[in-house]
Design a protein around this motif. Structure first.
Motif, PDB file in Angstrom:
ATOM      1  N   GLU A 103       0.802  -1.222   0.000  1.00 61.21           N
ATOM      2  CA  GLU A 103       0.000   0.000   0.000  1.00 61.21           C
ATOM      3  C   GLU A 103       0.838   1.278   0.000  1.00 61.21           C
ATOM      4  OE1 GLU A 103      -2.866  -0.683   3.180  1.00 61.21           O
ATOM      5  OE2 GLU A 103      -4.118  -1.736   1.701  1.00 61.21           O
ATOM      6  N   GLY A 104       1.751   1.359  -0.950  1.00 64.21           N
ATOM      7  CA  GLY A 104       2.537   2.583  -1.125  1.00 64.21           C
ATOM      8  C   GLY A 104       3.792   2.670  -0.273  1.00 64.21           C
ATOM      9  N   HIS A 105       3.952   1.747   0.656  1.00 64.19           N
ATOM     10  CA  HIS A 105       5.158   1.737   1.484  1.00 64.19           C
ATOM     11  C   HIS A 105       6.062   0.632   0.960  1.00 64.19           C
ATOM     12  CE1 HIS A 105       3.271   4.300   4.608  1.00 64.19           C
ATOM     13  NE2 HIS A 105       2.182   3.763   4.077  1.00 64.19           N
ATOM     14  N   SER A 106       7.345   0.952   0.819  1.00 68.53           N
ATOM     15  CA  SER A 106       8.199  -0.092   0.258  1.00 68.53           C
ATOM     16  C   SER A 106       9.597  -0.079   0.859  1.00 68.53           C
ATOM     17  CB  SER A 106       8.283   0.058  -1.256  1.00 68.53           C
ATOM     18  OG  SER A 106       8.978   1.234  -1.580  1.00 68.53           O
ATOM     19  N   ALA A 123      15.084 -11.509   2.803  1.00 73.47           N
ATOM     20  CA  ALA A 123      14.247 -11.101   3.934  1.00 73.47           C
ATOM     21  C   ALA A 123      14.136  -9.581   3.936  1.00 73.47           C
ATOM     22  CB  ALA A 123      14.854 -11.605   5.234  1.00 73.47           C
ATOM     23  N   LEU A 124      12.909  -9.074   3.925  1.00 78.59           N
ATOM     24  CA  LEU A 124      12.688  -7.633   3.884  1.00 78.59           C
ATOM     25  C   LEU A 124      11.667  -7.245   4.941  1.00 78.59           C
ATOM     26  CD1 LEU A 124      12.485  -7.201   0.022  1.00 78.59           C
ATOM     27  CD2 LEU A 124      14.256  -6.230   1.472  1.00 78.59           C
ATOM     28  N   SER A 125      11.865  -6.062   5.535  1.00 74.28           N
ATOM     29  CA  SER A 125      10.973  -5.591   6.567  1.00 74.28           C
ATOM     30  C   SER A 125      10.370  -4.257   6.101  1.00 74.28           C
ATOM     31  CB  SER A 125      11.792  -5.415   7.850  1.00 74.28           C
ATOM     32  OG  SER A 125      10.934  -5.272   8.942  1.00 74.28           O
ATOM     33  N   ILE A 126       9.089  -4.291   5.706  1.00 75.18           N
ATOM     34  CA  ILE A 126       8.434  -3.069   5.238  1.00 75.18           C
ATOM     35  C   ILE A 126       8.006  -2.261   6.474  1.00 75.18           C
ATOM     36  CG2 ILE A 126       6.551  -2.117   3.813  1.00 75.18           C
ATOM     37  CD1 ILE A 126       6.353  -4.956   2.497  1.00 75.18           C
ATOM     38  N   PRO A 127       8.410  -0.983   6.557  1.00 79.34           N
ATOM     39  CA  PRO A 127       8.094  -0.204   7.762  1.00 79.34           C
ATOM     40  C   PRO A 127       6.636   0.265   7.774  1.00 79.34           C
ATOM     41  CG  PRO A 127       9.345   1.139   6.235  1.00 79.34           C
ATOM     42  CD  PRO A 127       9.215  -0.214   5.602  1.00 79.34           C
ATOM     43  N   PHE A 128       5.728  -0.669   7.732  1.00 74.54           N
ATOM     44  CA  PHE A 128       4.302  -0.360   7.624  1.00 74.54           C
ATOM     45  C   PHE A 128       3.527  -1.621   7.978  1.00 74.54           C
ATOM     46  CE2 PHE A 128       0.441  -0.174   4.862  1.00 74.54           C
ATOM     47  CZ  PHE A 128      -0.156   0.932   5.452  1.00 74.54           C
ATOM     48  N   THR A 129       2.351  -1.461   8.540  1.00 75.66           N
ATOM     49  CA  THR A 129       1.544  -2.626   8.867  1.00 75.66           C
ATOM     50  C   THR A 129       0.075  -2.321   8.593  1.00 75.66           C
ATOM     51  OG1 THR A 129       1.155  -4.295  10.559  1.00 75.66           O
ATOM     52  CG2 THR A 129       1.393  -2.046  11.343  1.00 75.66           C
ATOM     53  N   THR A 130      -0.671  -3.331   8.172  1.00 74.51           N
ATOM     54  CA  THR A 130      -2.104  -3.144   7.892  1.00 74.51           C
ATOM     55  C   THR A 130      -2.893  -4.114   8.753  1.00 74.51           C
ATOM     56  OG1 THR A 130      -2.160  -4.843   6.197  1.00 74.51           O
ATOM     57  CG2 THR A 130      -1.693  -2.602   5.465  1.00 74.51           C
ATOM     58  N   TYR A 131      -4.233  -4.017   8.654  1.00 72.78           N
ATOM     59  CA  TYR A 131      -5.056  -4.963   9.410  1.00 72.78           C
ATOM     60  C   TYR A 131      -5.174  -6.310   8.708  1.00 72.78           C
ATOM     61  CZ  TYR A 131      -8.510  -2.979   6.199  1.00 72.78           C
ATOM     62  OH  TYR A 131      -9.151  -2.542   5.081  1.00 72.78           O
ATOM     63  N   TYR A 132      -4.649  -6.403   7.504  1.00 72.92           N
ATOM     64  CA  TYR A 132      -4.685  -7.696   6.811  1.00 72.92           C
ATOM     65  C   TYR A 132      -3.740  -8.679   7.476  1.00 72.92           C
ATOM     66  CZ  TYR A 132      -6.551  -4.847   2.997  1.00 72.92           C
ATOM     67  OH  TYR A 132      -7.274  -4.005   2.236  1.00 72.92           O
ATOM     68  N   SER A 133      -4.058  -9.961   7.365  1.00 71.72           N
ATOM     69  CA  SER A 133      -3.104 -10.973   7.811  1.00 71.72           C
ATOM     70  C   SER A 133      -3.273 -12.233   6.962  1.00 71.72           C
ATOM     71  CB  SER A 133      -3.315 -11.296   9.296  1.00 71.72           C
ATOM     72  OG  SER A 133      -4.605 -11.833   9.467  1.00 71.72           O
ATOM     73  N   GLY A 134      -2.416 -13.187   7.217  1.00 63.76           N
ATOM     74  CA  GLY A 134      -2.501 -14.485   6.535  1.00 63.76           C
ATOM     75  C   GLY A 134      -2.425 -14.386   5.020  1.00 63.76           C
ATOM     76  N   THR A 135      -3.251 -15.168   4.337  1.00 61.21           N
ATOM     77  CA  THR A 135      -3.219 -15.266   2.880  1.00 61.21           C
ATOM     78  C   THR A 135      -3.574 -13.935   2.222  1.00 61.21           C
ATOM     79  OG1 THR A 135      -4.257 -17.380   3.375  1.00 61.21           O
ATOM     80  CG2 THR A 135      -3.801 -16.933   1.079  1.00 61.21           C
ATOM     81  N   VAL A 136      -4.467 -13.172   2.849  1.00 57.49           N
ATOM     82  CA  VAL A 136      -4.861 -11.884   2.267  1.00 57.49           C
ATOM     83  C   VAL A 136      -3.666 -10.937   2.250  1.00 57.49           C
ATOM     84  CG1 VAL A 136      -6.487  -9.963   2.386  1.00 57.49           C
ATOM     85  CG2 VAL A 136      -7.200 -12.234   3.161  1.00 57.49           C
ATOM     86  N   LEU A 137      -2.928 -10.914   3.364  1.00 57.93           N
ATOM     87  CA  LEU A 137      -1.728 -10.073   3.440  1.00 57.93           C
ATOM     88  C   LEU A 137      -0.747 -10.459   2.328  1.00 57.93           C
ATOM     89  CD1 LEU A 137      -0.041  -7.922   4.953  1.00 57.93           C
ATOM     90  CD2 LEU A 137       0.823  -9.746   6.400  1.00 57.93           C
ATOM     91  N   LEU A 138      -0.616 -11.761   2.117  1.00 59.35           N
ATOM     92  CA  LEU A 138       0.285 -12.290   1.089  1.00 59.35           C
ATOM     93  C   LEU A 138      -0.052 -11.732  -0.300  1.00 59.35           C
ATOM     94  CD1 LEU A 138       2.559 -14.269   1.635  1.00 59.35           C
ATOM     95  CD2 LEU A 138       1.062 -16.125   0.940  1.00 59.35           C
ATOM     96  N   GLN A 142       3.466  -6.638  -2.802  1.00 55.31           N
ATOM     97  CA  GLN A 142       3.960  -6.699  -4.177  1.00 55.31           C
ATOM     98  C   GLN A 142       5.482  -6.858  -4.165  1.00 55.31           C
ATOM     99  OE1 GLN A 142       2.005  -6.064  -7.154  1.00 55.31           O
ATOM    100  NE2 GLN A 142       0.274  -6.387  -5.766  1.00 55.31           N
ATOM    101  N   MET A 143       5.954  -7.816  -4.942  1.00 55.96           N
ATOM    102  CA  MET A 143       7.400  -8.027  -5.018  1.00 55.96           C
ATOM    103  C   MET A 143       7.888  -7.652  -6.418  1.00 55.96           C
ATOM    104  SD  MET A 143       8.035  -9.205  -1.998  1.00 55.96           S
ATOM    105  CE  MET A 143       9.680  -9.947  -2.033  1.00 55.96           C
ATOM    106  N   THR A 144       8.985  -6.900  -6.487  1.00 56.33           N
ATOM    107  CA  THR A 144       9.527  -6.501  -7.784  1.00 56.33           C
ATOM    108  C   THR A 144      11.016  -6.833  -7.838  1.00 56.33           C
ATOM    109  OG1 THR A 144       8.108  -4.569  -7.501  1.00 56.33           O
ATOM    110  CG2 THR A 144       9.479  -4.610  -9.469  1.00 56.33           C
TER     111      THR A 144
END
Ligand SMILES: [Zn+2]
Ligand SMILES: [Zn+2]
Ligand SMILES: [Zn+2]
Length: 347
Positions: A103-106, A123-138, A142-144
Motif C-alpha cells: 500500500e505505497g510503502h516499500s 528477507a525484507l521488513s516493510i516499515p508499515f503494517t495493515t489490518y490484513y493478515s494471513g493469505t490476504v496479506l500475502l 507486491q514483489m519486484t
C-alpha cells in the motif's frame, strides 16, 4: 599461423601414436561424434521456420528470469516482514535488488547475487503494517525484481530461433556418437596398423589423420560460427502421441518415468530432483486437475510437484493456493513454452 597449427597437430598426432599407443579416430576426426544421418546434420525433420524469439520479442535482450518459488509475510508490531525464496533460472549469475511494497510503502534489498539454479532467501521488513493478515496479506504485498537486462538465453541474443520438428535421433544437435570409437575419439594403434597391413608406424597414415584433424578443426569453427538456436515447435509437440509427449517432457526435465503404480495415482514421472510430475497435453488446465494432483501428492507424502501443460486456466492459481493451504504443497505450474525455452535447471 596456419602452418604452425598444422605442425603442432602433426607433432601432437605423432606423440599420441607413439606414446599413448592410440590415434585419433579417423571416422570422426577425434571428435567422438559424427553427423546424424537421420536429419543430415540439420537437427530437424521436415520444414524449418526461422521465427522471432518469443521470450525477448526479437530484441535479443531481456529481464533475467528470477523466479519466486515461495513467499511468507508476517504482521509485526510496526512492520510487515517478508521472506521470499528466489531461484535463478538463467545459466549465469544474476545481480539484482528486490523491492517489497505494501500500500505505497516499500523497502528495497541490498544488491544481491543469485547463482544459477540455487535458492536464495531475501528477507525484507516493510516499515508499515495493515489490518490484513494471513493469505490476504500475502496477496497485498507486491514483489519486484530490479535487474539489468541480459542477453536472451533462448536465442543467444540473435532475436530469432529456428522452429521445426526436432530430430529425435540426435535431439536436434545434428550429431550422434561415433560408432567406430564408441564416442571416445580414439582408436588403438594396433587396430589402425592392422588396417594398413604394415609394421610399425605408417607415416602416410599419420599425414592423412592429421589432415583430417585439421579439416575437422575448420569444420568445427565454421559450425560454431553458424550455429543457430534450435527448438521444437509447440505445434509439433501437440501432434505427438501422448506417450511420446510425456517422454519429451521428461527428457527436458532430465527426469524419469513413473512406475505403473505411480501412473495410476496421476504421477507421470519424476524430475531430476525427484519431484513428481503430472503431464497434460492440453491447454487451460484448471483448478480441478491441480486439486487431483495435489491429493495424490499428499497421499505420496511429497512436498511438492510439477504440473506441465500447454496452458493453464485462470482458476489454476486457486488450485495452487489450495494445495499450499490444505497440504503445505508447492505445485510448480510449467508451460510447454517454458520447457521449450529451457527454464528447467532448478527442478
Ligand atoms: Zn530471445
Ligand atoms: Zn538428427
Ligand atoms: Zn570416432
Amino acid at each position: 599461423m596456419l602452418s604452425a597449427l598444422f605442425i603442432s597437430l602433426l607433432v601432437f598426432s605423432c606423440l599420441s601414436l607413439v606414446q599413448a599407443a592410440k590415434v585419433k579416430c579417423p571416422t570422426c576426426n577425434g571428435a567422438g561424434e559424427v553427423e546424424c544421418l537421420e536429419c543430415e546434420g540439420t537437427g530437424f525433420i521436415g520444414d524449418v521456420e526461422t521465427v522471432e524469439c518469443s521470450r525477448c520479442s526479437g530484441t535479443g535482450q531481456g529481464k533475467p528470469n528470477l523466479f519466486m518459488s515461495t513467499m511468507t509475510a508476517s504482521k509485526m508490531a510496526s512492520t510487515t516482514d517478508v521472506n521470499a525464496v528466489y531461484i535463478n533460472r538463467e545459466d549465469s549469475e544474476i545481480t539484482a535488488t528486490i523491492t517489497a511494497s505494501l500500500e505505497g510503502h516499500s523497502v528495497t534489498s541490498e544488491e544481491t547475487t543469485f547463482p544459477p539454479g540455487q535458492e536464495v532467501t531475501v528477507a525484507l521488513s516493510i516499515p508499515f503494517t495493515t489490518y490484513y493478515s494471513g493469505t490476504v496479506l500475502l496477496t497485498k504485498v507486491q514483489m519486484t525484481v530490479n535487474a539489468d537486462e541480459i542477453t536472451c538465453s533462448s536465442c543467444d541474443g540473435t532475436g530469432v530461433v529456428e522452429e521445426g520438428t526436432v530430430c529425435s535421433e540426435c535431439d536436434g544437435t545434428g550429431m550422434i556418437t561415433c560408432l567406430d570409437c564408441g564416442g571416445s575419439g580414439y582408436v588403438t594403434e594396433g587396430a589402425v596398423v592392422a588396417n594398413t597391413k604394415g609394421d610399425g608406424l605408417d607415416w602416410g597414415l599419420i599425414g592423412t589423420v592429421t589432415a583430417v584433424v585439421v579439416a575437422g578443426v575448420f569444420v568445427g569453427v565454421a559450425g560454431f560460427v553458424f550455429v543457430k538456436k534450435r527448438r521444437v515447435s509447440e505445434s509439433s509437440l501437440r501432434r505427438l502421441s501422448s506417450s511420446d509427449f510425456q517422454q519429451w517432457v521428461l527428457k527436458r526435465l532430465d527426469g524419469k518415468p513413473g512406475s505403473s503404480k505411480d501412473t495410476a495415482l496421476g504421477i507421470d514421472g519424476f524430475s531430476r530432483l525427484n519431484l513428481p510430475i503430472s503431464i497434460k497435453q492440453t491447454d487451460a488446465v484448471g483448478m480441478n486437475a491441480i486439486d487431483l494432483f495435489a491429493a495424490s501428492l499428499a497421499r505420496n507424502r511429497a512436498t511438492g510437484g510439477i504440473m506441465v501443460a500447454f496452458g493453464f486456466a485462470d482458476d489454476a492459481i486457486r488450485g495452487k493456493v489450495r494445495a499450499r493451504t490444505n497440504y503445505r504443497l508447492n505445485i510448480e505450474m510449467m508451460t510447454v513454452r517454458e520447457l521449450i525455452e529451457g527454464r528447467t535447471s532448478s527442478f
